[in-house]
Design an enzyme around this catalytic site. Structure first.
Site, short mmCIF file in Angstrom:
data_model
loop_
_atom_site.label_atom_id
_atom_site.label_comp_id
_atom_site.label_asym_id
_atom_site.label_seq_id
_atom_site.Cartn_x
_atom_site.Cartn_y
_atom_site.Cartn_z
N GLU A 65 3.61 -7.68 1.30
CA GLU A 65 4.15 -8.12 0.01
C GLU A 65 5.08 -9.31 0.24
O GLU A 65 5.85 -9.69 -0.64
CB GLU A 65 4.89 -6.99 -0.70
CG GLU A 65 6.03 -6.35 0.06
CD GLU A 65 6.65 -5.18 -0.69
OE1 GLU A 65 7.49 -5.44 -1.58
OE2 GLU A 65 6.29 -4.03 -0.40
N CYS A 67 4.29 -1.37 -0.71
CA CYS A 67 4.31 -0.77 0.63
C CYS A 67 3.04 -0.01 0.99
O CYS A 67 2.90 0.45 2.13
CB CYS A 67 5.52 0.16 0.76
SG CYS A 67 7.10 -0.68 0.64
N HIS A 88 5.91 7.85 4.19
CA HIS A 88 6.35 6.49 3.92
C HIS A 88 7.87 6.47 3.83
O HIS A 88 8.48 7.31 3.18
CB HIS A 88 5.75 5.96 2.61
CG HIS A 88 6.37 4.67 2.20
ND1 HIS A 88 6.30 3.54 2.98
CD2 HIS A 88 7.11 4.33 1.11
CE1 HIS A 88 6.96 2.56 2.39
NE2 HIS A 88 7.46 3.01 1.27
#
Length: 412
Positions: free
Chosen positions: A80, A112, A243
């Site tokens: 990103e 992400c 994550h």
């Protein structure tokens, strides 16, 4: 269907870092609480001559032999933090690494989740047999924007992960038929311009939890038998990786999975987290927010620091704001730990230069001044001429100049 998984993997945590306790003192915050809340000891910082292109190439170069390069038929970069709205940075990295021209090359974007989106594409390509024996190079490279003095300044950072995916895995084999996905339309964190990074912390926390629960339930629907007790949970998943927009979020993800799996008490959830998840924070604590490379940084940290055994199953959760959640799994292969330790990831992080808060602020301001600037030469003198000490003659990819928006990269 072909076997498919990770043959090689490496992490690049940049060459500069900032101590979180020093930042906390400079911002009038309690250093101990900052460390406890976010599980970040130091955060990575890019010098002005590094970006997502250099990070990705510097992650990939140490692990690729000339034979590896010839065998690659696809390169995908998840980010990103691209340097161009049209041209994919996969092409810059392909050129810098000297990969073949007869290759598929593109970039993926979903906050992400971008790194795992790239991985998923590579895994499917190889599992289908359409790769015709070729391998895929997957790269996830990201770093944070400037947020000096803001509340979320303590959850920033960056890193790059390079993964060689093939039908001859040596680190981890993916269970391709076991996967749960869950998506929704939410504005939790987003980057509406090249400079702005927006977010709502409360919305982000709730979205993350919704995605974990939804994706995990979908995963459970793909396997035989329910996981509805602590004993079944431990028997099925030896380890879990989540994550980590910042490493402390892994506890939130594990709490959701535990409750779905029948673990309700706070004490048993915390014990499970410390035993099954905490080792995956080993490197994440040193680089801060890992963005699209989060699952890969977690995997390397787990293998480097925990008593992982051949045949252990790892449950992964990947998340991207906006949002997308995915739960999947893989099996650890013989020699995985030795292969990770051989890459020297920890030693490379030890070699970073720790900057002062004043140096950090100067570098962040410099980096922002370069965004969308058509002509500039990066300042190579920052951090006491760190370039001469760490980069010159060492073979790292760096950004040399931007002229009329054309970017020129060179190996140092």
């Amino acid at each position: 269907m072909n076997r498919v998984g990770i043959e090689k993997i490496n992490i690049y945590g940049s060459s500069l870092c900032l101590d979180q306790q020093e930042l906390a003192l400079a911002r009038g915050r309690d250093p101990e609480r900052v460390l406890r809340d976010f599980h970040i000891n130091t955060r990575s910082l890019n010098p002005p001559y590094e970006d997502t292109v250099t990070m990705g190439a510097n992650a990939a170069k140490p692990m690729l032999t000339e034979e590896d390069k010839k065998s690659i038929g696809m390169i995908i970069v998840g980010t990103e933090g691209s340097v161009d709205f049209g041209k994919p940075i996969s092409t810059n990295i392909q050129s810098a690494l000297g990969l073949p021209n007869a290759i598929r090359s593109y970039e993926t974007k979903h906050a992400c989740y971008s790194g795992v989106a790239a991985l998923d594409t590579a895994v499917n390509w190889i599992a289908s047999g359409l790769n015709k024996g070729k391998k895929a190079l997957v790269i996830a490279a990201d770093f944070s924007r400037k947020h000096l003095g803001k509340d979320h300044e303590f959850v920033l950072g960056g890193s790059a992960a390079a993964i060689l995916v093939s039908e001859n895995p040596k680190i981890l084999e993916y269970e391709t038929m076991k996967k749960g996905s869950y998506s929704n339309d939410v504005y939790d964190t987003f980057r509406p311009t090249a400079k702005a990074e927006m977010g709502n912390n409360e919305v982000s926390l709730y979205s993350y939890q919704e995605a974990v629960e939804g994706a995990y339930n979908e995963y459970l629907a793909q396997i035989d038998g329910a996981i509805d007790s602590a004993e079944k949970f431990d028997a099925y998943f030896n380890w879990n990786i989540y994550h980590m927009p910042f490493p402390g979020m892994a506890l939130l993800g594990h709490r959701v999975v535990c409750k779905v799996s029948g673990l309700r008490k706070k004490s048993e959830i915390e014990e499970s987290f410390e035993r099954k998840v905490l080792p995956s924070l080993h490197f994440a604590k040193r680089v801060g927010s890992t963005y699209g490379g989060s699952n890969f940084v977690g995997l390397c940290g787990l293998l480097a620091s925990a008593p992982v055994k051949d045949g252990d199953r790892i449950g992964f959760f990947s998340y991207g704001s906006g949002f997308m959640g995915e739960f999947y799994s893989g099996i650890v292969l013989p020699g995985a730990k030795e292969a990770i330790l051989k890459m020297g990831i920890g030693e490379a992080m030890d070699a970073r230069r720790q900057v002062s808060v004043a140096e950090y602020e100067r570098i962040e301001n410099l980096r922002e001044s370069y965004i969308e600037n058509p002509d500039f030469v990066p300042d190579f003198s920052v951090a006491d001429n760190w370039y001469k000490q760490h980069y010159e003659g060492k073979g790292y990819l760096v950004l040399k100049e931007v002229k009329d928006y054309y970017r020129r990269y060179e190996w140092s």
